[in-house]
Design an enzyme around this catalytic site. Structure first.
Site, PDB file in Angstrom:
ATOM      1  N   LYS A  31       0.850  -1.197   0.000  1.00 17.14           N
ATOM      2  CA  LYS A  31       0.000   0.000   0.000  1.00 17.14           C
ATOM      3  C   LYS A  31       0.886   1.248   0.000  1.00 17.14           C
ATOM      4  O   LYS A  31       2.087   1.163   0.276  1.00 17.14           O
ATOM      5  CB  LYS A  31      -0.912  -0.010   1.225  1.00 17.14           C
ATOM      6  N   ARG A  80     -10.119  -0.368  15.149  1.00 12.23           N
ATOM      7  CA  ARG A  80     -10.062   0.230  13.831  1.00 12.23           C
ATOM      8  C   ARG A  80     -11.079  -0.549  13.008  1.00 12.23           C
ATOM      9  O   ARG A  80     -12.144  -0.831  13.504  1.00 12.23           O
ATOM     10  CB  ARG A  80      -8.624   0.133  13.297  1.00 12.23           C
ATOM     11  N   TYR A 105      14.264  31.275   7.296  1.00 20.03           N
ATOM     12  CA  TYR A 105      13.046  31.921   7.821  1.00 20.03           C
ATOM     13  C   TYR A 105      13.046  31.971   9.340  1.00 20.03           C
ATOM     14  O   TYR A 105      13.345  30.973   9.996  1.00 20.03           O
ATOM     15  CB  TYR A 105      11.809  31.138   7.379  1.00 20.03           C
ATOM     16  N   MET A 161      10.332  25.343   1.674  1.00 16.37           N
ATOM     17  CA  MET A 161       9.533  24.456   0.824  1.00 16.37           C
ATOM     18  C   MET A 161      10.425  23.631  -0.110  1.00 16.37           C
ATOM     19  O   MET A 161      10.220  22.431  -0.263  1.00 16.37           O
ATOM     20  CB  MET A 161       8.513  25.273   0.019  1.00 16.37           C
TER      21      MET A 161
END
Ligand SMILES: *Cc1c(COP(=O)(O)O)cnc(C)c1O
Length: 377
Positions: free
Chosen positions: A38, A136, A267, A315
């Site tokens: 998966k 679940r 930043y 980013m």
């Protein structure tokens, strides 16, 4: 035309094959191994991984949704393909056309699938998922007898197996696993007289640390990709042959610069240069799946040495300190995950440094970069 990125994920099928063989041996001679592929095989690429596992002897594959199963079948996969985590009834046709095995957790799904199979004059093999403690997906163990009776009248369906999932099998000697396995065994008792029924509860943790519960089939994910469910501890405590990571992630230095003592970096200036220092700017950021939470925490490898990330990860860029490495040039290779000249950084290290697990690091890096398959011994 497609122009290669400066950054790329390398997947080594030799390691995937070797891990599969190790896990199959751990599972035991008569135990089937479902390779969990998966999430694009935990970021390694669905087709690359499934092909490697098949080459090593795998004939059962687990995916989350129908589209993954359809893609896998259309890629030429001949094994059994399990749809583990749900599907929309508008798409049941694919179960028949692509020979997929659904794992069912509601009575309504069973009824609808039965009607679909009867209408097509087919018999569809299904697994039932029981919730024995994960809270679940799944039927309650107390519903087993009712399901047995209900399925007795469903001529379109064949019950092929029952499945459950361990919540705490990454802990060795977990009391929870013992309890969950007891509930699973009690559930199975309702079906115990059905010949050939497959039981499957083990994930990698169960396979490695709770071998009494292998039953007829185990489902291995993270271990096939070279990692232990309990992270670095698992590797340290391993007494058999070690699983081997199959993914690495590399980029190239974009720019080298000198920064004066006291300068703020990136930043928010969350890092301030403690001395005059040299930085390398790298074309990798959180959009490459390199988590921003690794800001000021991770290290990368350049010339086989560790270079710490300085300041926030942007980013598409981040900065690392190379003061003590020296003579780094733009274009030099940088390893963010993997080995370089005897030194290595693995997904357990990156996960630990940003409070997550190898699984998330592999999915995130693997599924957000150009991937290439390179066979390495
Ligand atoms: C992903 C998954 C697994 C594999 O778990 P690992 O810890 O990666 O081995 C097994 N069973 C189910 C139902 C899963 O979703």
């Amino acid at each position: 035309m497609s122009i290669p990125s400066l950054s790329r994920v390398l997947v080594n099928p030799t390691a995937l094959e070797r891990n599969y063989r190790l896990i199959a041996r751990r599972a035991g001679a008569h135990v089937k191994v479902m390779a969990m592929v998966k999430s694009d095989a935990y970021g390694h690429g669905l087709f690359t991984a499934a092909e490697a596992f098949a080459k090593a002897g795998c004939s059962a594959f687990g995916v989350a949704e129908i589209d993954e199963g359809v893609n896998l079948r259309e890629s030429g996969c001949r094994g059994e393909i399990f749809i583990l985590l749900g599907f929309d009834h508008g798409h049941v046709d694919y179960l028949f056309s692509h020979d997929l095995t659904p794992v069912i957790y509601t009575l309504q799904d069973l009824r609808r699938l039965n009607a679909a199979a009867v209408a097509r004059k087919k018999r569809l093999g299904v697994y039932l998922k029981f919730d024995c403690g994960m809270k679940r997906l799944g039927f309650e163990p107390g519903e087993a007898a009712m399901l047995r009776t209900a399925m007795g009248g469903m001529d379109g369906l064949k019950l092929s197996g029952i499945m459950s999932h361990y919540p705490c099998s990454d802990e060795r000697f977990s009391a929870s696993s013992t309890e969950v396995y007891r509930a699973f065994s009690e559930t199975f008792a309702s079906f115990g007289d059905m010949p050939g029924l497959v039981r499957t509860i083990c994930n990698s943790g169960g396979t490695l640390y709770f071998p009494e519960s292998h039953n007829e089939m185990i489902r291995a994910g993270i271990s096939l990709y070279g990692y232990y469910p309990d992270g670095a501890d698992g590797r340290v405590n391993e007494t058999a042959d070690l699983l081997e990571p199959a993914m690495s992630f590399t980029t190239r230095v974009l720019q080298v610069k000198n920064v004066a003592r006291g300068s703020g970096i990136s930043y928010g200036h969350t890092y301030r240069a403690e001395r005059d220092m040299q930085l390398a700017v790298l074309p990798v950021g959180y959009s490459n799946g390199y988590p921003r939470a690794l800001s000021n925490r991770a290290e990368v490898l350049i010339k086989g040495q560790r270079a710490p990330v300085r300041g926030r990860i942007c980013m598409n860029l981040c900065m690392v300190e190379i003061t003590s490495i020296g003579a780094v040039q733009p274009g030099d290779e940088v390893v963010l995950l993997g080995r370089q000249a005897g030194e290595s950084i693995d997904a357990d290290e990156l996960g630990t440094r940003c409070a997550t697990i190898s699984y998330e690091i592999l999915c995130s890096i693997g599924n957000n970069n150009e991937r290439i398959t390179i066979r390495q011994l």
